[in-house]
Scaffold this active site. Structure first.
Site, PDB file in Angstrom:
ATOM      1  N   LYS A  23       0.842  -1.200   0.000  1.00 59.05           N
ATOM      2  CA  LYS A  23       0.000   0.000   0.000  1.00 59.05           C
ATOM      3  C   LYS A  23       0.879   1.253   0.000  1.00 59.05           C
ATOM      4  CE  LYS A  23      -1.780   1.540   4.148  1.00 59.05           C
ATOM      5  NZ  LYS A  23      -1.405   2.959   4.322  1.00 59.05           N
ATOM      6  N   ASN A  24       1.912   1.245   0.833  1.00 55.96           N
ATOM      7  CA  ASN A  24       2.737   2.447   0.977  1.00 55.96           C
ATOM      8  C   ASN A  24       3.690   2.675  -0.195  1.00 55.96           C
ATOM      9  OD1 ASN A  24       1.385   2.889   3.297  1.00 55.96           O
ATOM     10  ND2 ASN A  24       3.088   2.467   4.688  1.00 55.96           N
ATOM     11  N   ARG A  93      -5.401  10.803   3.959  1.00 53.13           N
ATOM     12  CA  ARG A  93      -4.187  11.515   4.290  1.00 53.13           C
ATOM     13  C   ARG A  93      -3.160  11.445   3.158  1.00 53.13           C
ATOM     14  NH1 ARG A  93      -0.832  14.025   7.796  1.00 53.13           N
ATOM     15  NH2 ARG A  93       1.244  13.490   7.077  1.00 53.13           N
ATOM     16  N   CYS A 117      -5.446  12.250  11.917  1.00 49.49           N
ATOM     17  CA  CYS A 117      -6.107  10.970  11.686  1.00 49.49           C
ATOM     18  C   CYS A 117      -6.177  10.227  13.006  1.00 49.49           C
ATOM     19  CB  CYS A 117      -5.387  10.169  10.624  1.00 49.49           C
ATOM     20  SG  CYS A 117      -3.838   9.542  11.174  1.00 49.49           S
ATOM     21  N   ARG A 122      -0.348  14.210  12.858  1.00 50.62           N
ATOM     22  CA  ARG A 122       0.253  14.113  11.530  1.00 50.62           C
ATOM     23  C   ARG A 122       0.297  15.440  10.773  1.00 50.62           C
ATOM     24  NH1 ARG A 122      -1.414   8.187   9.286  1.00 50.62           N
ATOM     25  NH2 ARG A 122       0.609   8.249   8.312  1.00 50.62           N
ATOM     26  N   PRO A 123       1.083  16.372  11.270  1.00 43.52           N
ATOM     27  CA  PRO A 123       1.244  17.644  10.543  1.00 43.52           C
ATOM     28  C   PRO A 123       1.997  17.431   9.229  1.00 43.52           C
ATOM     29  CG  PRO A 123       2.785  17.528  12.390  1.00 43.52           C
ATOM     30  CD  PRO A 123       1.922  16.300  12.473  1.00 43.52           C
ATOM     31  N   ILE A 124       2.000  18.449   8.358  1.00 45.00           N
ATOM     32  CA  ILE A 124       2.735  18.311   7.096  1.00 45.00           C
ATOM     33  C   ILE A 124       3.767  19.430   6.947  1.00 45.00           C
ATOM     34  CG2 ILE A 124       0.965  17.007   5.844  1.00 45.00           C
ATOM     35  CD1 ILE A 124       0.263  19.688   4.431  1.00 45.00           C
ATOM     36  N   ASP A 125       4.223  19.948   8.100  1.00 37.85           N
ATOM     37  CA  ASP A 125       5.183  21.053   8.058  1.00 37.85           C
ATOM     38  C   ASP A 125       6.461  20.698   7.292  1.00 37.85           C
ATOM     39  OD1 ASP A 125       5.286  19.318  10.380  1.00 37.85           O
ATOM     40  OD2 ASP A 125       7.016  20.484  11.031  1.00 37.85           O
ATOM     41  N   LEU A 126       6.899  19.434   7.376  1.00 41.04           N
ATOM     42  CA  LEU A 126       8.140  19.048   6.690  1.00 41.04           C
ATOM     43  C   LEU A 126       7.946  19.010   5.171  1.00 41.04           C
ATOM     44  CD1 LEU A 126       9.300  16.250   9.160  1.00 41.04           C
ATOM     45  CD2 LEU A 126      10.281  18.538   8.918  1.00 41.04           C
ATOM     46  N   ASP A 306       4.001   0.515  11.959  1.00 38.81           N
ATOM     47  CA  ASP A 306       2.811  -0.121  11.387  1.00 38.81           C
ATOM     48  C   ASP A 306       2.670  -1.586  11.803  1.00 38.81           C
ATOM     49  OD1 ASP A 306       2.193   2.241  10.202  1.00 38.81           O
ATOM     50  OD2 ASP A 306       2.736   1.659   8.167  1.00 38.81           O
ATOM     51  N   ARG A 398      -8.796  -0.679   4.710  1.00 33.16           N
ATOM     52  CA  ARG A 398      -7.927   0.355   4.124  1.00 33.16           C
ATOM     53  C   ARG A 398      -6.578  -0.233   3.724  1.00 33.16           C
ATOM     54  NH1 ARG A 398      -6.246   4.263   7.885  1.00 33.16           N
ATOM     55  NH2 ARG A 398      -4.783   4.531   6.200  1.00 33.16           N
TER      56      ARG A 398
HETATM   57  C1  UD1 Z   1       4.110   6.754   6.328  1.00 34.35           C
HETATM   58  C2  UD1 Z   1       3.261   5.542   6.074  1.00 34.35           C
HETATM   59  C3  UD1 Z   1       2.626   5.062   7.374  1.00 34.35           C
HETATM   60  C4  UD1 Z   1       3.698   4.838   8.424  1.00 34.35           C
HETATM   61  C5  UD1 Z   1       4.601   6.048   8.559  1.00 34.35           C
HETATM   62  C6  UD1 Z   1       5.784   5.828   9.481  1.00 34.35           C
HETATM   63  C7  UD1 Z   1       2.508   5.895   3.808  1.00 34.35           C
HETATM   64  C8  UD1 Z   1       1.365   6.143   2.889  1.00 34.35           C
HETATM   65  N1  UD1 Z   1       2.229   5.889   5.117  1.00 34.35           N
HETATM   66  O1  UD1 Z   1       3.247   7.782   6.819  1.00 34.35           O
HETATM   67  O2  UD1 Z   1       1.933   3.850   7.105  1.00 34.35           O
HETATM   68  O3  UD1 Z   1       3.083   4.600   9.665  1.00 34.35           O
HETATM   69  O4  UD1 Z   1       5.111   6.426   7.271  1.00 34.35           O
HETATM   70  O5  UD1 Z   1       6.547   4.762   9.057  1.00 34.35           O
HETATM   71  O6  UD1 Z   1       3.617   5.643   3.376  1.00 34.35           O
HETATM   72  N2  UD1 Z   1       5.676  14.455  10.797  1.00 34.35           N
HETATM   73  C9  UD1 Z   1       5.746  15.802  11.091  1.00 34.35           C
HETATM   74  N3  UD1 Z   1       5.702  16.689  10.056  1.00 34.35           N
HETATM   75  C10 UD1 Z   1       5.601  16.308   8.756  1.00 34.35           C
HETATM   76  C11 UD1 Z   1       5.536  14.919   8.462  1.00 34.35           C
HETATM   77  C12 UD1 Z   1       5.579  14.029   9.511  1.00 34.35           C
HETATM   78  O7  UD1 Z   1       5.837  16.185  12.253  1.00 34.35           O
HETATM   79  O8  UD1 Z   1       5.571  17.166   7.866  1.00 34.35           O
HETATM   80  C13 UD1 Z   1       5.679  13.459  11.899  1.00 34.35           C
HETATM   81  C14 UD1 Z   1       4.379  12.684  11.949  1.00 34.35           C
HETATM   82  O9  UD1 Z   1       3.385  13.373  12.657  1.00 34.35           O
HETATM   83  C15 UD1 Z   1       4.792  11.407  12.648  1.00 34.35           C
HETATM   84  C16 UD1 Z   1       6.241  11.217  12.148  1.00 34.35           C
HETATM   85  O10 UD1 Z   1       6.661  12.474  11.643  1.00 34.35           O
HETATM   86  O11 UD1 Z   1       4.792  11.578  14.028  1.00 34.35           O
HETATM   87  C17 UD1 Z   1       6.385  10.155  11.078  1.00 34.35           C
HETATM   88  O12 UD1 Z   1       5.572  10.508   9.987  1.00 34.35           O
HETATM   89  P1  UD1 Z   1       5.933  10.157   8.470  1.00 34.35           P
HETATM   90  O13 UD1 Z   1       7.206   9.407   8.409  1.00 34.35           O
HETATM   91  O14 UD1 Z   1       5.806  11.400   7.675  1.00 34.35           O
HETATM   92  O15 UD1 Z   1       4.747   9.194   8.102  1.00 34.35           O
HETATM   93  P2  UD1 Z   1       3.754   9.281   6.890  1.00 34.35           P
HETATM   94  O16 UD1 Z   1       4.489   9.592   5.641  1.00 34.35           O
HETATM   95  O17 UD1 Z   1       2.586  10.108   7.243  1.00 34.35           O
END
Ligand code: UD1
Length: 418
Positions: A23-24, A93, A117, A122-126, A306, A398
């Site tokens: 899926k990922n 997401r 979620c 799960r912010p997207i600041d990065l 996961d 999902r």
């Molecule tokens: C992806 C996977 C998800 C898995 C996760 C961690 C997909 C579709 N999903 O999710 O199944 O659980 O990796 O292995 O591939 N964070 C921030 N700011 C950001 C982005 C992330 O603070 O801009 C934080 C998140 O809140 C979380 C951590 O970083 O606490 C890890 O998130 P991230 O590695 O980004 O996971 P996803 O890409 O959302």
């Protein structure tokens, strides 16, 4: 649809099961297709809700996308991202993945904020920071992220944290940009290597994935072709967990053992015998599972978050106490309350769970509240005495394609009812 899984526990799982593409991997690869005007076919695609949602998003921007059996064909020649549906992008997401590709091809993107979620904020600041490093101008207003990429080009991105999604988004944004993009402290998950392989397969130039520095050299255009994404390591590990908790012996095929080394190692600590094949894993459970002193979730190659819930479920049956620490998401132990209804003894404080193993889990009516938490409930139910009813199956759907069929093929007594 209000569906439930009915599981009569106590059957030892035996046999062989194949996993579909991860899926990922499939989700970012589907987003990546937006950058090409040629037809792309993905083989071995799982028929799961998240893939259906991504297909809907592609269609909503004017692309053609069709999933027949397990073959997904996408053609984004006529894509027009001005049409991005806020309703759809707000729904899953992973929709955030379309940001990088849309910017790369159209130099402009407006999408609604994906929001939090079940397992955390799960912010997207990065993601945003990375795109800004490539010269994208970003405004956020009323839940809409507006991106102006008219002056975007390659750039250097130093991530604070190796976020999987941010690494993928920035990687994709750089594919059609002028010049070179370098991502430092990049995530190293196998699905990121797969995304790199896919991008290169359709004519991009990315290298370094799998290490913490990824370099993208911009190209003018991408082409099409047929690609098979990597197998789903989390689905595979879930089936291994099901074998472990039921005292069974299961062979999972279609997955690279190197993608699961830490999980395999922890399974061995529980007393399981695990054999690695060239494209599969065989797990044979002991009569009595041993506890594991400590498991901590980490970015790859650490223990995957996961798989944390399913592993915790397995440890509920160990002969002693184990400790699991969740470092990735702030709210990923909710399912332990449901496991408690089945007789599991789990004490959670903040991000730490202490699991006191018990010889007996008992059936109950439980609710899946998120994808992997739901898989943990299924795992526990497989060895519980009596008949467990699991609702909230849409969360499990999902990430697992008809999980009941796979488990039944291994000998589980499981059915889905409406
Ligand atoms: C992806 C996977 C998800 C898995 C996760 C961690 C997909 C579709 N999903 O999710 O199944 O659980 O990796 O292995 O591939 N964070 C921030 N700011 C950001 C982005 C992330 O603070 O801009 C934080 C998140 O809140 C979380 C951590 O970083 O606490 C890890 O998130 P991230 O590695 O980004 O996971 P996803 O890409 O959302």
């Amino acid at each position: 649809m209000n569906e439930r899984l009915i599981i009569r526990g106590g059957r030892r799982l035996n046999g062989s099961v194949a996993v579909s593409a991860a899926k990922n991997s499939v989700l970012p690869i589907l987003a990546c297709c937006i950058m090409s005007a040629k037809e792309i076919t993905l083989e071995n695609c799982p028929r799961i809700a998240d893939v259906f949602s991504m297909v809907e998003i592609l269609r909503s921007i004017g692309a053609q996308a069709e999933l027949k059996e397990h073959t997904l064909t996408v053609n984004c020649a006529a894509a027009d991202p001005k049409l991005v549906s806020a309703e759809l992008t707000g729904k899953i997401r992973s929709s955030v993945f379309i940001l990088g590709p849309i910017l790369a091809r159209f130099r402009r993107a407006n999408i609604s904020y994906p929001g939090g979620c079940e397992i955390g904020l799960r912010p997207i600041d990065l993601h945003i920071y990375g795109l800004k490093c490539l010269g994208v101008k970003i405004s956020e207003e009323g839940g809409i992220i507006g991106c102006d990429g008219s002056e975007m080009s390659g750039g250097v991105v130093n991530l604070d944290f190796p976020s999987v999604g941010a690494t993928e988004n920035i990687m994709m944004a750089g594919v059609l940009a002028d010049g070179k993009t370098v991502i430092r402290n990049a995530a190293r998950e196998p699905e990121i290597v797969d995304l790199q392989n896919f991008i290169n397969f359709i004519g991009g130039r990315v290298y370094g994935a799998g290490s913490d520095v990824i370099t993208v050299e911009g190209v003018k255009a991408l082409h099409g072709g047929t690609y098979t994404p990597v197998g789903d390591r989390i689905a595979a590990a879930t089936f291994l967990g099901a074998a472990a908790i039921t005292g069974g012996e299961v062979c999972v095929t279609g997955v690279q053992p190197s993608a699961l080394h830490v999980v395999i190692e922890k399974m061995r600590r529980t007393g399981c015998t695990v054999r690695e094949l060239s494209s599969g894993i065989v797990l044979q459970a002991p009569r009595v599972l041993k506890p594991v002193h400590k498991i901590e979730t980490q970015p790859f190659p650490g223990f995957p978050t996961d798989m944390q819930p399913q592993m915790t479920a397995v440890l509920c049956r160990a002969d002693g106490s184990s400790c699991v620490v969740e470092n990735m998401f702030e709210n990923r132990f909710k399912y332990t309350v449901q496991l408690g209804k089945m007789g599991a003894k789990i004490l959670v404080k903040d991000r730490v769970a202490v699991i006191k193993g018990t010889e007996r889990l008992t059936a109950a009516s439980v609710v899946a509240e998120d994808l992997r938490g739901g898989a943990a409930l299924v795992t526990a139910a497989l060895c519980a005495e009596g008949t467990t009813h699991i609702s909230g199956v849409r969360h499990i759907d999902r990430g697992y394609e008809n999980i009941e069929d796979s488990l039944r093929s291994l000998g589980a007594d499981i059915e889905r009812v409406r």
